[in-house]
Write an enzyme that holds these catalytic residues in place. Structure first.
Site, PDB file in Angstrom:
ATOM      1  N   ARG A 130       0.811  -1.236   0.000  1.00  0.00           N
ATOM      2  CA  ARG A 130       0.000   0.000   0.000  1.00  0.00           C
ATOM      3  C   ARG A 130       0.833   1.270   0.000  1.00  0.00           C
ATOM      4  O   ARG A 130       0.377   2.328   0.416  1.00  0.00           O
ATOM      5  CB  ARG A 130      -0.985   0.021   1.172  1.00  0.00           C
ATOM      6  N   LYS A 152       3.604  11.656 -11.007  1.00  0.00           N
ATOM      7  CA  LYS A 152       2.728  10.836 -11.857  1.00  0.00           C
ATOM      8  C   LYS A 152       3.444   9.520 -12.136  1.00  0.00           C
ATOM      9  O   LYS A 152       4.563   9.511 -12.646  1.00  0.00           O
ATOM     10  CB  LYS A 152       2.436  11.540 -13.183  1.00  0.00           C
ATOM     11  N   GLU A 194      11.390  18.803 -24.457  1.00  0.00           N
ATOM     12  CA  GLU A 194      10.691  19.143 -23.201  1.00  0.00           C
ATOM     13  C   GLU A 194      11.382  20.322 -22.504  1.00  0.00           C
ATOM     14  O   GLU A 194      10.734  21.102 -21.817  1.00  0.00           O
ATOM     15  CB  GLU A 194      10.620  17.929 -22.260  1.00  0.00           C
ATOM     16  N   LYS A 235       8.718  23.169 -13.263  1.00  0.00           N
ATOM     17  CA  LYS A 235       7.757  22.089 -13.019  1.00  0.00           C
ATOM     18  C   LYS A 235       7.392  22.011 -11.542  1.00  0.00           C
ATOM     19  O   LYS A 235       6.227  21.822 -11.196  1.00  0.00           O
ATOM     20  CB  LYS A 235       8.295  20.740 -13.512  1.00  0.00           C
ATOM     21  N   GLU A 245      -3.481  18.184 -11.241  1.00  0.00           N
ATOM     22  CA  GLU A 245      -3.860  18.661 -12.575  1.00  0.00           C
ATOM     23  C   GLU A 245      -5.337  18.997 -12.684  1.00  0.00           C
ATOM     24  O   GLU A 245      -6.060  18.484 -13.530  1.00  0.00           O
ATOM     25  CB  GLU A 245      -3.449  17.646 -13.661  1.00  0.00           C
ATOM     26  N   ARG A 249      -1.485  22.738 -14.122  1.00  0.00           N
ATOM     27  CA  ARG A 249      -0.555  21.674 -14.516  1.00  0.00           C
ATOM     28  C   ARG A 249      -0.768  21.246 -15.970  1.00  0.00           C
ATOM     29  O   ARG A 249       0.149  20.747 -16.621  1.00  0.00           O
ATOM     30  CB  ARG A 249      -0.679  20.470 -13.559  1.00  0.00           C
ATOM     31  N   ASN A 253       1.226  20.218 -20.848  1.00  0.00           N
ATOM     32  CA  ASN A 253       0.841  19.433 -22.029  1.00  0.00           C
ATOM     33  C   ASN A 253       0.969  20.233 -23.320  1.00  0.00           C
ATOM     34  O   ASN A 253       0.483  19.796 -24.367  1.00  0.00           O
ATOM     35  CB  ASN A 253      -0.604  18.933 -21.892  1.00  0.00           C
ATOM     36  N   HIS A 256       1.290  18.541 -26.651  1.00  0.00           N
ATOM     37  CA  HIS A 256       1.073  17.112 -26.437  1.00  0.00           C
ATOM     38  C   HIS A 256      -0.200  16.562 -27.085  1.00  0.00           C
ATOM     39  O   HIS A 256      -0.287  15.362 -27.304  1.00  0.00           O
ATOM     40  CB  HIS A 256       1.106  16.779 -24.946  1.00  0.00           C
ATOM     41  N   HIS A 260       0.710  13.657 -29.208  1.00  0.00           N
ATOM     42  CA  HIS A 260       0.254  12.285 -28.905  1.00  0.00           C
ATOM     43  C   HIS A 260      -0.419  11.647 -30.112  1.00  0.00           C
ATOM     44  O   HIS A 260      -0.281  10.441 -30.352  1.00  0.00           O
ATOM     45  CB  HIS A 260      -0.718  12.285 -27.725  1.00  0.00           C
ATOM     46  N   HIS A 274       8.837  10.229 -28.307  1.00  0.00           N
ATOM     47  CA  HIS A 274       7.892  11.137 -27.649  1.00  0.00           C
ATOM     48  C   HIS A 274       8.318  12.605 -27.821  1.00  0.00           C
ATOM     49  O   HIS A 274       7.520  13.447 -28.228  1.00  0.00           O
ATOM     50  CB  HIS A 274       7.773  10.768 -26.163  1.00  0.00           C
TER      51      HIS A 274
HETATM   52  N1  NAD Z   1       5.433  10.641 -15.117  1.00  0.00           N
HETATM   53  C1  NAD Z   1       5.494  11.714 -15.871  1.00  0.00           C
HETATM   54  O1  NAD Z   1       5.182  12.829 -15.432  1.00  0.00           O
HETATM   55  C2  NAD Z   1       5.963  11.575 -17.284  1.00  0.00           C
HETATM   56  C3  NAD Z   1       6.266  12.736 -18.026  1.00  0.00           C
HETATM   57  C4  NAD Z   1       6.768  12.570 -19.313  1.00  0.00           C
HETATM   58  C5  NAD Z   1       6.956  11.286 -19.834  1.00  0.00           C
HETATM   59  N2  NAD Z   1       6.654  10.199 -19.088  1.00  0.00           N
HETATM   60  C6  NAD Z   1       6.881   8.841 -19.603  1.00  0.00           C
HETATM   61  O2  NAD Z   1       8.278   8.695 -19.815  1.00  0.00           O
HETATM   62  C7  NAD Z   1       8.481   7.685 -20.805  1.00  0.00           C
HETATM   63  C8  NAD Z   1       9.562   8.149 -21.756  1.00  0.00           C
HETATM   64  O3  NAD Z   1      10.734   8.371 -21.024  1.00  0.00           O
HETATM   65  P1  NAD Z   1      12.186   8.305 -21.706  1.00  0.00           P
HETATM   66  O4  NAD Z   1      12.177   9.104 -22.952  1.00  0.00           O
HETATM   67  O5  NAD Z   1      13.154   8.618 -20.646  1.00  0.00           O
HETATM   68  O6  NAD Z   1      12.238   6.793 -22.209  1.00  0.00           O
HETATM   69  P2  NAD Z   1      12.997   5.466 -21.677  1.00  0.00           P
HETATM   70  O7  NAD Z   1      12.902   5.331 -20.226  1.00  0.00           O
HETATM   71  O8  NAD Z   1      12.459   4.358 -22.506  1.00  0.00           O
HETATM   72  O9  NAD Z   1      14.510   5.738 -22.103  1.00  0.00           O
HETATM   73  C9  NAD Z   1      14.836   5.872 -23.481  1.00  0.00           C
HETATM   74  C10 NAD Z   1      15.943   4.875 -23.889  1.00  0.00           C
HETATM   75  O10 NAD Z   1      17.192   5.342 -23.382  1.00  0.00           O
HETATM   76  C11 NAD Z   1      17.856   4.307 -22.680  1.00  0.00           C
HETATM   77  N3  NAD Z   1      18.638   4.977 -21.629  1.00  0.00           N
HETATM   78  C12 NAD Z   1      18.158   5.549 -20.501  1.00  0.00           C
HETATM   79  N4  NAD Z   1      19.139   6.178 -19.848  1.00  0.00           N
HETATM   80  C13 NAD Z   1      20.263   6.005 -20.558  1.00  0.00           C
HETATM   81  C14 NAD Z   1      21.597   6.438 -20.404  1.00  0.00           C
HETATM   82  N5  NAD Z   1      21.962   7.241 -19.389  1.00  0.00           N
HETATM   83  N6  NAD Z   1      22.512   6.049 -21.331  1.00  0.00           N
HETATM   84  C15 NAD Z   1      22.133   5.279 -22.393  1.00  0.00           C
HETATM   85  N7  NAD Z   1      20.893   4.867 -22.609  1.00  0.00           N
HETATM   86  C16 NAD Z   1      19.954   5.224 -21.692  1.00  0.00           C
HETATM   87  C17 NAD Z   1      16.775   3.388 -22.195  1.00  0.00           C
HETATM   88  O11 NAD Z   1      17.275   2.096 -22.005  1.00  0.00           O
HETATM   89  C18 NAD Z   1      15.771   3.470 -23.333  1.00  0.00           C
HETATM   90  O12 NAD Z   1      16.113   2.557 -24.341  1.00  0.00           O
HETATM   91  C19 NAD Z   1       7.148   7.452 -21.471  1.00  0.00           C
HETATM   92  O13 NAD Z   1       6.637   6.211 -21.045  1.00  0.00           O
HETATM   93  C20 NAD Z   1       6.278   8.585 -20.948  1.00  0.00           C
HETATM   94  O14 NAD Z   1       4.915   8.214 -20.848  1.00  0.00           O
HETATM   95  C21 NAD Z   1       6.181  10.319 -17.821  1.00  0.00           C
HETATM   96 ZN    ZN Z   2       6.088  14.967 -22.798  1.00  0.00          ZN
END
Ligand code: NAD
Ligand code: ZN
Length: 377
Positions: A130, A152, A194, A235, A245, A249, A253, A256, A260, A274
Site C-alpha cells: 500500500r 505521476k 521538453e 515544473k 492537474e 498543470r 501538455n 502534447h 500524442h 515522444h
Molecule cells: N510521469 C510523468 O510525469 C511523465 C512525463 C513525461 C513522460 N513520461 C513517460 O516517460 C516515458 C519516456 O521516457 P524516456 O524518454 O526517458 O524513455 P525510456 O525510459 O524508454 O529511455 C529511453 C531509452 O534510453 C535508454 N537509456 C536511458 N538512460 C540512458 C543512459 N543514461 N545512457 C544510455 N541509454 C539510456 C533506455 O534504455 C531506453 O532505451 C514514457 O513512457 C512517458 O509516458 C512520464
Molecule cells: Zn512529454
C-alpha cells in the site's frame, strides 16, 4: 539570463508539497553521493533498484557501489528496456521481485532509468504494501526535466498510454547530469524538446537563453545543469500549485495533444520518439495559435526555428513513414482529450512564454487547420 559558473556544489530545487515535500538535487557526478543522501533521509533502510537492461549495463554498478559504500543493502531488479515494460506483466514481475527482496514499509525503491522506469517503479512503489517510499535517479534528459518530478506514475493499458497509475511523489530526486553522456544523441535531442517546452510555455527569458546556449547543454557544460535546474524549478512550481492537474498543470501538455496523435499514429515506435512528437506538436500549437490570431507569425516561426536548429522534426513531412490521414488524426486527437459537444481542450499561446488552457476549441477549426497542413505535404 546567464548560466552560473561551474561549482562543485550541486543545485537543489525544492518541491513544496507540505508533508510530501522533497528535493531535486542536480549536478555532475552526483550518483556517488546516492547512498549518503538516502542514509540521511532513511537511516537503516534497504533498497530495491529497478532499472532497465541498457541502463543496468552502463550505470547500475555505480549506483550499487554508492549504496554499498554507505552500508545500504540493495537488490537489483532489471526489466527489458523500452515502453513495452510499462505493462501489467512487467509491473507484476517488479512487484513480486520487490516482495521477494523483503522490502518493507521502512525500506525504499530506487528508480534508476528513464521515464519508463520512473513510471513503472514509481507505480510499483505506490502499490506494494500500500505504498513504499521511492527515490528517482533519472538517466535521460526527458526524465531529469520532466517525468521524475511531480509524482505521476503508471503503466499503459491496451486502450491507451498511462491509463493505469497513481499519484505517488518520490522522497528525493537525484539528477546526475553526467549519466546523460551515454545517452544516444537522438534520445538527448528528444528530451530537449521538453526543455524548450518550459521556455515556450512560461519563460520567455529562458527560451532566449536556450537559443543562445543550447550547444553547451548538448556538450555537457555548466549550461546543462543550469537548464535542468530551470526546468525543474518550473515544473516544481506548477506541481506545488496544482498537484492533481485540476488547472495550471495542464500547461505542461503544450504540444502534447497534436504530439500524442502523431506518436500514436506512428504506433509509439522508434519511428517517432515522444520528444520528437512533442516538438512537432508544439510547432503545430504555435501555428494554430497564429491562425487564430493569438500570436503573430513571427513567434510561430521563431519557435519552429529553434526546434529545427537542434535537429528536431518540425514539419509533418519529417516523420519517417508519413503521418495518418485527416480522419485518423482527428480520431486520435478526440481519443486523447475529451470532446465535449464538439469542443476540444488545447494548450495555446499568447506569445512565447505565455501558454494558456483553452477549453473551447472547435473540432471543425482543428480539422480545417490540419487539412491545410496535410494538403501541403
Ligand atoms: N510521469 C510523468 O510525469 C511523465 C512525463 C513525461 C513522460 N513520461 C513517460 O516517460 C516515458 C519516456 O521516457 P524516456 O524518454 O526517458 O524513455 P525510456 O525510459 O524508454 O529511455 C529511453 C531509452 O534510453 C535508454 N537509456 C536511458 N538512460 C540512458 C543512459 N543514461 N545512457 C544510455 N541509454 C539510456 C533506455 O534504455 C531506453 O532505451 C514514457 O513512457 C512517458 O509516458 C512520464
Ligand atoms: Zn512529454
Amino acid at each position: 539570463m546567464s548560466a552560473p559558473l561551474r561549482s562543485n556544489e550541486p543545485m537543489v530545487v525544492q518541491v513544496a508539497l507540505g508533508a510530501r515535500a522533497y528535493d531535486i538535487v542536480i549536478g555532475r557526478g552526483l550518483i556517488a553521493s546516492l547512498g549518503a543522501r538516502i542514509k540521511t533521509l532513511r537511516q537503516g533502510a534497504k533498497c530495491a533498484i529497478v532499472t532497465d537492461a541498457a541502463v543496468a549495463k552502463l550505470h547500475l554498478p555505480a549506483a550499487e557501489a554508492a549504496l554499498k559504500a554507505s552500508g545500504i543493502d540493495c537488490t537489483p531488479i532489471v526489466v527489458p528496456q523500452g515502453e513495452a515494460s510499462k505493462s501489467f506483466a512487467t509491473f507484476e514481475t517488479v512487484c513480486e521481485a520487490i516482495i521477494a527482496a523483503r522490502i518493507e514499509r521502512s525500506d525504499l525503491i530506487v528508480a534508476l532509468g528513464g521515464g519508463v522506469i520512473g513510471d513503472l517503479a514509481g507505480y510499483a512503489a505506490a502499490s506494494v504494501r500500500r505504498g513504499l517510499d521511492f527515490v528517482q535517479v533519472p538517466t535521460t534528459l526527458l526524465a531529469q526535466v520532466d517525468s521524475s518530478v511531480g509524482g505521476k506514475t503508471g503503466i499503459n493499458s491496451h486502450h491507451g498510454k498511462n491509463l493505469i497509475g497513481a499519484f505517488h511523489q518520490p522522497i528525493l530526486v537525484v539528477a546526475d547530469t553526467a549519466l546523460l553522456d551515454t545517452l544516444p544523441a537522438r534520445e538527448f535531442r528528444a528530451g530537449y524538446a521538453e526543455v524548450a517546452k518550459y521556455g515556450l510555455l512560461g519563460d520567455a527569458a529562458f527560451f532566449s537563453w536556450l537559443e543562445a546556449n543550447w550547444k553547451e547543454i548538448f556538450a555537457g557544460g555548466a549550461a546543462r545543469e543550469h537548464a535542468i535546474a530551470v526546468c525543474c524549478r518550473g515544473k516544481a512550481g506548477i506541481v506545488a500549485r496544482d498537484e492533481r492537474e485540476t488547472g495550471e498543470r495542464a500547461l505542461l501538455n503544450l504540444g502534447h495533444t497534436f504530439g500524442h496523435a502523431l506518436e500514436a499514429g506512428a504506433g509509439f515506435s522508434q519511428r517517432l520518439l515522444h520528444g520528437e512528437a512533442v516538438a512537432l506538436g508544439m510547432t503545430l500549437a504555435f501555428e494554430f495559435s497564429a491562425r487564430k490570431g493569438l500570436i503573430g507569425e513571427a513567434d510561430a516561426t521563431r519557435a519552429r526555428a529553434h526546434l529545427a536548429a537542434v535537429g528536431l522534426p518540425t514539419h509533418l513531412k519529417d516523420v519517417p513513414g508519413g503521418v495518418p490521414g485527416l480522419d485518423a488524426l482527428m480520431e486520435l486527437i478526440a481519443q486523447d482529450k475529451k470532446v465535449k459537444r464538439g469542443k476540444l481542450t488545447f494548450i495555446l499561446v499568447r506569445s512565447i512564454g505565455q501558454a494558456f488552457v483553452e477549453n473551447d476549441v472547435g473540432a471543425a477549426e482543428v480539422r480545417a487547420f490540419l487539412a491545410d497542413k496535410l494538403s501541403r505535404l
